[in-house]
Design a protein around this motif. Structure first.
Motif, PDB file in Angstrom:
ATOM      1  N   SER B 344       9.243   9.500  15.229  1.00  0.00           N
ATOM      2  CA  SER B 344       8.934  10.372  14.122  1.00  0.00           C
ATOM      3  C   SER B 344       9.199   9.468  12.639  1.00  0.00           C
ATOM      4  O   SER B 344       9.827  10.184  11.701  1.00  0.00           O
ATOM      5  N   GLY B 345       9.060   8.431  12.606  1.00  0.00           N
ATOM      6  CA  GLY B 345       9.515   7.654  11.577  1.00  0.00           C
ATOM      7  C   GLY B 345      10.819   7.490  10.886  1.00  0.00           C
ATOM      8  O   GLY B 345      11.138   7.238   9.895  1.00  0.00           O
ATOM      9  N   GLN B 346      11.581   7.928  11.946  1.00  0.00           N
ATOM     10  CA  GLN B 346      13.087   7.908  11.602  1.00  0.00           C
ATOM     11  C   GLN B 346      13.826   6.473  11.782  1.00  0.00           C
ATOM     12  O   GLN B 346      14.904   6.455  12.363  1.00  0.00           O
ATOM     13  N   MET B 347      13.007   5.566  11.594  1.00  0.00           N
ATOM     14  CA  MET B 347      13.552   4.147  11.677  1.00  0.00           C
ATOM     15  C   MET B 347      13.670   3.708  10.088  1.00  0.00           C
ATOM     16  O   MET B 347      12.891   3.937   9.383  1.00  0.00           O
ATOM     17  N   CYS B 348      14.657   2.688  10.013  1.00  0.00           N
ATOM     18  CA  CYS B 348      14.816   2.090   8.572  1.00  0.00           C
ATOM     19  C   CYS B 348      13.640   1.233   8.466  1.00  0.00           C
ATOM     20  O   CYS B 348      13.730   0.600   7.225  1.00  0.00           O
ATOM     21  N   THR B 349      12.948   0.762   9.630  1.00  0.00           N
ATOM     22  CA  THR B 349      12.012  -0.099   9.319  1.00  0.00           C
ATOM     23  C   THR B 349      10.510   0.173   9.475  1.00  0.00           C
ATOM     24  O   THR B 349       9.742  -0.356   9.280  1.00  0.00           O
ATOM     25  N   THR B 350      10.244   1.977   9.454  1.00  0.00           N
ATOM     26  CA  THR B 350       8.940   2.427   9.479  1.00  0.00           C
ATOM     27  C   THR B 350       8.416   2.270   8.003  1.00  0.00           C
ATOM     28  O   THR B 350       9.208   2.471   6.953  1.00  0.00           O
ATOM     29  N   PRO B 351       7.141   1.750   7.968  1.00  0.00           N
ATOM     30  CA  PRO B 351       6.450   1.995   6.590  1.00  0.00           C
ATOM     31  C   PRO B 351       6.308   3.317   6.173  1.00  0.00           C
ATOM     32  O   PRO B 351       6.370   4.093   6.705  1.00  0.00           O
ATOM     33  N   GLN B 352       6.661   2.969   4.855  1.00  0.00           N
ATOM     34  CA  GLN B 352       6.421   4.412   4.188  1.00  0.00           C
ATOM     35  C   GLN B 352       5.177   4.549   3.229  1.00  0.00           C
ATOM     36  O   GLN B 352       4.574   5.286   3.459  1.00  0.00           O
ATOM     37  N   ASN B 353       5.063   3.465   2.474  1.00  0.00           N
ATOM     38  CA  ASN B 353       3.897   3.229   1.334  1.00  0.00           C
ATOM     39  C   ASN B 353       2.776   2.293   1.956  1.00  0.00           C
ATOM     40  O   ASN B 353       3.190   0.815   2.102  1.00  0.00           O
ATOM     41  N   LEU B 354       1.795   3.050   2.063  1.00  0.00           N
ATOM     42  CA  LEU B 354       0.508   2.133   2.417  1.00  0.00           C
ATOM     43  C   LEU B 354      -0.213   1.738   0.987  1.00  0.00           C
ATOM     44  O   LEU B 354      -0.815   2.666   0.618  1.00  0.00           O
ATOM     45  N   LEU B 355      -0.297   0.740   0.738  1.00  0.00           N
ATOM     46  CA  LEU B 355      -0.932   0.146  -0.602  1.00  0.00           C
ATOM     47  C   LEU B 355      -2.397  -0.062  -0.318  1.00  0.00           C
ATOM     48  O   LEU B 355      -2.623  -1.137   0.374  1.00  0.00           O
ATOM     49  N   ILE B 356      -3.330   0.846  -0.737  1.00  0.00           N
ATOM     50  CA  ILE B 356      -4.759   0.551  -0.354  1.00  0.00           C
ATOM     51  C   ILE B 356      -5.536   0.477  -1.738  1.00  0.00           C
ATOM     52  O   ILE B 356      -5.525   1.518  -2.488  1.00  0.00           O
ATOM     53  N   PRO B 357      -6.353  -0.400  -1.971  1.00  0.00           N
ATOM     54  CA  PRO B 357      -6.934  -0.593  -3.303  1.00  0.00           C
ATOM     55  C   PRO B 357      -8.047   0.547  -3.438  1.00  0.00           C
ATOM     56  O   PRO B 357      -8.642   0.959  -2.251  1.00  0.00           O
ATOM     57  N   ARG B 358      -8.111   1.248  -4.468  1.00  0.00           N
ATOM     58  CA  ARG B 358      -8.975   2.375  -4.545  1.00  0.00           C
ATOM     59  C   ARG B 358     -10.475   2.027  -4.477  1.00  0.00           C
ATOM     60  O   ARG B 358     -11.379   2.822  -4.168  1.00  0.00           O
ATOM     61  N   GLY B 359     -10.664   0.674  -4.597  1.00  0.00           N
ATOM     62  CA  GLY B 359     -12.097   0.160  -4.474  1.00  0.00           C
ATOM     63  C   GLY B 359     -12.498  -0.044  -2.999  1.00  0.00           C
ATOM     64  O   GLY B 359     -13.526  -0.362  -2.785  1.00  0.00           O
ATOM     65  N   GLY B 360     -11.371  -0.008  -2.091  1.00  0.00           N
ATOM     66  CA  GLY B 360     -11.734   0.003  -0.696  1.00  0.00           C
ATOM     67  C   GLY B 360     -11.336  -1.526  -0.145  1.00  0.00           C
ATOM     68  O   GLY B 360     -10.624  -2.221  -0.851  1.00  0.00           O
ATOM     69  N   VAL B 361     -11.584  -1.604   1.159  1.00  0.00           N
ATOM     70  CA  VAL B 361     -11.032  -2.660   1.802  1.00  0.00           C
ATOM     71  C   VAL B 361     -12.217  -3.031   2.755  1.00  0.00           C
ATOM     72  O   VAL B 361     -12.906  -2.640   3.317  1.00  0.00           O
ATOM     73  N   ALA B 362     -12.335  -4.605   2.706  1.00  0.00           N
ATOM     74  CA  ALA B 362     -13.267  -5.463   3.405  1.00  0.00           C
ATOM     75  C   ALA B 362     -12.839  -5.358   5.096  1.00  0.00           C
ATOM     76  O   ALA B 362     -11.579  -5.834   5.265  1.00  0.00           O
ATOM     77  N   THR B 363     -13.703  -5.131   6.089  1.00  0.00           N
ATOM     78  CA  THR B 363     -13.197  -5.114   7.380  1.00  0.00           C
ATOM     79  C   THR B 363     -14.499  -5.809   8.227  1.00  0.00           C
ATOM     80  O   THR B 363     -15.257  -5.725   7.778  1.00  0.00           O
ATOM     81  N   ASP B 364     -14.046  -5.858   9.661  1.00  0.00           N
ATOM     82  CA  ASP B 364     -14.973  -6.552  10.382  1.00  0.00           C
ATOM     83  C   ASP B 364     -15.996  -5.308  10.656  1.00  0.00           C
ATOM     84  O   ASP B 364     -17.039  -5.392  11.318  1.00  0.00           O
ATOM     85  N   GLN B 365     -15.658  -4.234  10.512  1.00  0.00           N
ATOM     86  CA  GLN B 365     -16.655  -3.023  10.389  1.00  0.00           C
ATOM     87  C   GLN B 365     -17.225  -2.536   9.113  1.00  0.00           C
ATOM     88  O   GLN B 365     -17.565  -1.287   8.987  1.00  0.00           O
ATOM     89  N   GLY B 366     -17.112  -3.527   8.318  1.00  0.00           N
ATOM     90  CA  GLY B 366     -18.056  -3.173   6.810  1.00  0.00           C
ATOM     91  C   GLY B 366     -16.753  -2.680   6.079  1.00  0.00           C
ATOM     92  O   GLY B 366     -15.725  -2.485   6.225  1.00  0.00           O
ATOM     93  N   HIS B 367     -17.601  -2.703   4.598  1.00  0.00           N
ATOM     94  CA  HIS B 367     -16.708  -2.234   3.647  1.00  0.00           C
ATOM     95  C   HIS B 367     -16.107  -0.670   4.002  1.00  0.00           C
ATOM     96  O   HIS B 367     -16.883   0.232   4.348  1.00  0.00           O
ATOM     97  N   LYS B 368     -14.752  -0.394   3.749  1.00  0.00           N
ATOM     98  CA  LYS B 368     -14.371   0.783   4.141  1.00  0.00           C
ATOM     99  C   LYS B 368     -13.663   1.264   2.483  1.00  0.00           C
ATOM    100  O   LYS B 368     -12.884   0.608   2.145  1.00  0.00           O
ATOM    101  N   SER B 369     -13.860   2.715   2.178  1.00  0.00           N
ATOM    102  CA  SER B 369     -13.388   2.977   0.992  1.00  0.00           C
ATOM    103  C   SER B 369     -11.959   3.313   1.248  1.00  0.00           C
ATOM    104  O   SER B 369     -11.561   3.550   2.336  1.00  0.00           O
TER     105      SER B 369
END
Lengths: 563, 563
Positions: B344-369
């Protein structure tokens, strides 16, 4: 820029020296690449005595322009304890300009890696070594050490301590490999496999706060430990001992430039009289490491307030010698007499309290009463310093008026067993040269305790009468625990007493010299072999030099990815 | 007393393990002597699943008498996050009696030397390993971890971290030889010759302040590092997670006794509700080392006030994952979904902030917003936790009401991309089991910044929309510098972005996992290979485990005499 000093050249020239240093800190056998004898210099590009003196003389009255950014003024005003006005001026820094400039070169210095950084440091030390004669005069005329001591302690011995720090820093950084392949079996499934990269990264800018008495010897360990671990280093010398460290900074900047790095990785922070910039610098957020040698008051202040930094301090202490019995009475007396006289007792390692049973001491020359021992020691000091030329060569000059005042006040603390004498230095008539005072104190008297339980830095020793060996050991324990000690000495032929002294020193983390009667003195330590201080009692929070001195000057960053 | 466990026996049994550990920390390849699979236990004296469960059940409702001196009361009252009242009571100590008793055994422990101390520590870990199934239940019912995680993280992985600390401690102490012969040439005169003896000495009593979520994993490194370097160790567990550390202390005391040492070298300091003894203990003069895992507020308090001690802290941080582009979109989503869900995210190592460009992300499955990525991640978490049995096995239970309250408040911080769900645990109906919430935040909005720039410990993640990769890197840099981070993750196929992320992590001393898409997760580190934390940013002042973690837990005392 194209490096004039390539990594290949540095490797060819200095990797063998680094390897020998690494071997020496492992075996702790005797080793030094820096000759102790003045006559050993003059070949292979090093300055001989005449050239060194000429180089020093040429510095007098000049402006030492280090080419530092943010220089807003020129400051200086050192007057030698031998009376000479140095007249050298140094850059005064606008730290808001200098500190950012010092950070600019850090990524490239970090990316150079531990080996190249170590080799650049060895080159800096080599260039300093070549100018040992010049540095000797600079150390002499700032610390007041006599020439031979300034030459040896300020030259090869300081260079040894710097190289020792480089070796520890290198060894510590390469304990973790640069890369690793990690493959974890998963039963019948494919193993998990990662490629890992490990990079030692610096903490930031390191601050070295120099001292008056041993500017190079006490300054080099922190300077080179921090630089070799990737940090930029700002050197804040004692206002009365700027020149030796300013020359050091000049050499470092030159070598960094030639090796293709930013010279601003090493810079000088000289100050105006009374400016007290150490306090300001110490709490700047850019400063992440501090090395300091000096008073307990300011060391404690640094430890309390410079919370953003790793702080390494060497402070005051009260050094004790227990005299219980000896199989070489004459050797003991001459050894102690030398220890008390060397550089007028102005060493952090000089014995202060001599604990002597009031019932006397068994010796190879029969039983000696407390009074006998003190009188014989006084005679031994007198004999050692009876010749003025020899006295001047051993004592050097009193470094500042505070030491002189303490010396003069000491005579009022108890019965004077050996009065301090004035010695004339024919070459430097303005030098304040004094022989040590030995004062008798009764260890059982509360008013005496106030004297012997405080550090009285300078040529002052107390012959403290104690009830017994057990009483001496208890007082030794209490002194180290409450006041700290850089050194402990003991003379005993009794295995039980020896065991007990050793036990006290292990319990209280004090460095012990036993039964020294020859040419090694309790106040001298050799780099690569002896630890200077223990870091485990109040006199210092670190030792020169061990893993703990270097391990926290950098951190290791791991980058891992699937293989 | 005659030792039942002799040095020879310990050497024969454990020296090979120590040697393998020393090799592993040098190569950082995969290694562990502690099996991860529950079925690997049951032979060679270890408890199998049934025996382990029975041993745990037999502890419930009992008084765990450790035989400690100065026990003035019995305290307890742990309630499992799964609803079970443990009913175990523990000795409450009169520290004025206990602390002196802990010091009594130190000289013999010091004199045992680094190797024997290390081997005794390995024996302690071996006995704990044999009882891994029993410890797994103890960790589960104090931390709220699901059984399998409690088994692995609380068992073999914790034991690995303990052994790693033992290996570092041993290696550090034997860098200096026990003795050395030092002979310095003196030209035509006889050489100076000294015999030197070097002894690692402890600092004093070490205090381990345990945490609720990983009592063994976070407790063992400090405990074993301090014990192996000669210190006595007082273990102050979190009041809600006493049992795993109390059992650890019990095993340690038993092994010390059998090996002929004083059991009081390891002791437990359990407390009454609200007693807050950590604050009292932390500033006792006997306490010279402190290891702490927990809140930034108390960690900072310790660093500020426990000035007599070396303080090693792991505090709060804000962990970031930069999502810039990926060549394996599906793998990235499933890897991230697992990282967010585990415990349940109760680790000192769990990611909290996922920084994602508002213009989206290039992936192997095409551009994702930005919206696509967040929605797809939400679906991935939903899919992972869609089955209640699997959800329970991954999530465990919410450890305390504060985490639950933060989780509930998080929904009000922004647009909820994935709502938290309640899951029923059929075996433990009182357990509070929740799936993670993902909240969308606009990185450019000041009110959002208040949320994502604070640690929100628990199953809460923020999908932070950023302007660009450069904006993400700047925010990453600022977050690590101001708030600290135990982990950083990044997904990118762009070599320039990868270089820049790496540069930020080197500059700010953060541990970076790149493009994890398989069975290794950013929140997991492996002993002997991965560093846990860096010690170079505000989340922790030390890393598990490196030379700096052990080097200042002891000092080296030198005794030298003429040869």
């Amino acid at each position: 820029m194209a490096a004039e000093l390539t990594a290949d050249q540095l490797t060819a020239q200095h990797r063998p020296t680094l390897d020998q240093a690494l071997e020496a800190i492992r075996t702790r056998a005797y080793w030094s690449p820096h000759p102790e004898h003045p006559k050993a210099y003059g070949e292979h590009g090093s300055l001989d005595a005449g050239a060194g003196k000429a180089a020093f003389d040429a510095l007098l009255g000049t402006r030492l322009d280090l080419g530092q950014p943010g220089t807003d003024d020129w400051v200086g005003g050192e007057v030698s304890p031998y009376g000479v006005e140095l007249g050298v001026s140094y850059p005064h820094a606008d730290v808001d300009v200098l500190l950012p400039a010092m950070r600019a070169g850090q990524p490239a210095w970090r990316d150079a890696g531990p080996e190249l950084r170590a080799l650049v440091c060895v080159e800096i030390l080599k260039r300093i070594s070549d100018r040992t004669h010049e540095f000797a005069h600079a150390v002499m005329h700032t610390s007041g050490q006599a020439f031979m001591m300034a030459f040896q302690a300020g030259g090869p011995h300081a260079q040894d301590r710097g190289l020792e720090a480089v070796a520890y820093a290198y060894a510590e950084q390469v304990r973790t490999p640069g890369t690793a392949e990690w493959t974890k079996p998963q039963g019948k499934r494919d193993p998990l496999a990662l490629t890992k990269e490990f990079t030692p990264v610096p903490r930031g800018i390191a601050l070295v706060i120099g001292c008056n008495t041993f500017p190079t010897w006490n300054g080099y360990p922190g300077l080179f430990a921090s630089l070799a671990t990737g940090n930029a280093v700002l050197v804040k010398p004692h206002p009365r001992a700027v020149l030796p460290l300013a020359l050091t900074v000049q050499v470092a900047r030159q070598v960094l430039t030639e090796a293709g790095f930013d010279p601003n990785l090493v810079a000088l922070a000289a100050e105006r009289p009374g400016e007290g910039i150490a306090k300001t610098l110490a709490v700047r957020p850019e400063i992440r490491i501090i090395d300091y040698t000096g008073s307990t008051a300011f060391g404690d202040w640094l430890e309390t307030h410079a919370r953003q930094a790793q702080v390494y301090t060497e402070k005051a202490g009260v050094n004790t010698v227990v005299v219980e019995s000896t199989g070489d009475y004459k050797g003991m007396l001459s050894n102690l007499a030398f220890s008390l006289s060397l550089y007028s007792g102005q060493m952090c390692t000089t014995p202060q309290n001599l604990l002597i049973p009031r019932g006397g001491v068994a010796t190879d020359q029969g039983h000696k009463s407390y009074d006998d021992v003190v009188a014989d020691l006084a005679r031994a000091v007198d004999g050692l310093l009876g010749d003025d030329a020899r006295a001047n060569a051993l004592l050097g000059a009193i470094v500042n008026p505070d030491v002189k005042a303490r010396l003069e006040a000491a005579a009022g603390l108890g019965e004077v067993a050996l009065a301090s004498r004035e010695i004339t230095n024919p070459e430097f008539p303005e030098a304040v040269v004094r022989t040590p005072v030995i004062v008798k104190l009764d260890g059982a008297k509360p008013d005496a305790e106030a004297a012997y339980m405080s550090e009285c830095f300078g040529p002052v020793s107390f012959a403290v009468a104690v009830d017994s060996a057990a009483d001496a050991l208890e007082l030794l324990r209490r002194t180290v625990r409450e006041k700290g000690a850089m050194t402990v000495g003991a003379y005993t032929t009794d295995p039980d007493v020896e065991r007990s002294v050793r036990e006290v020193c292990l319990d209280e983390a004090a460095q012990l010299s036993l039964n020294l009667t020859g040419g090694v003195y309790v106040n001298q330590t050799a780099a690569f072999s002896d630890f200077h201080g223990s870091g485990g009692n109040p006199a210092a929070n670190s030792a020169l030099c061990d893993g703990a001195f270097v391990a926290n000057r950098f951190r290791v960053v791991e980058v891992r990815r699937e293989a």
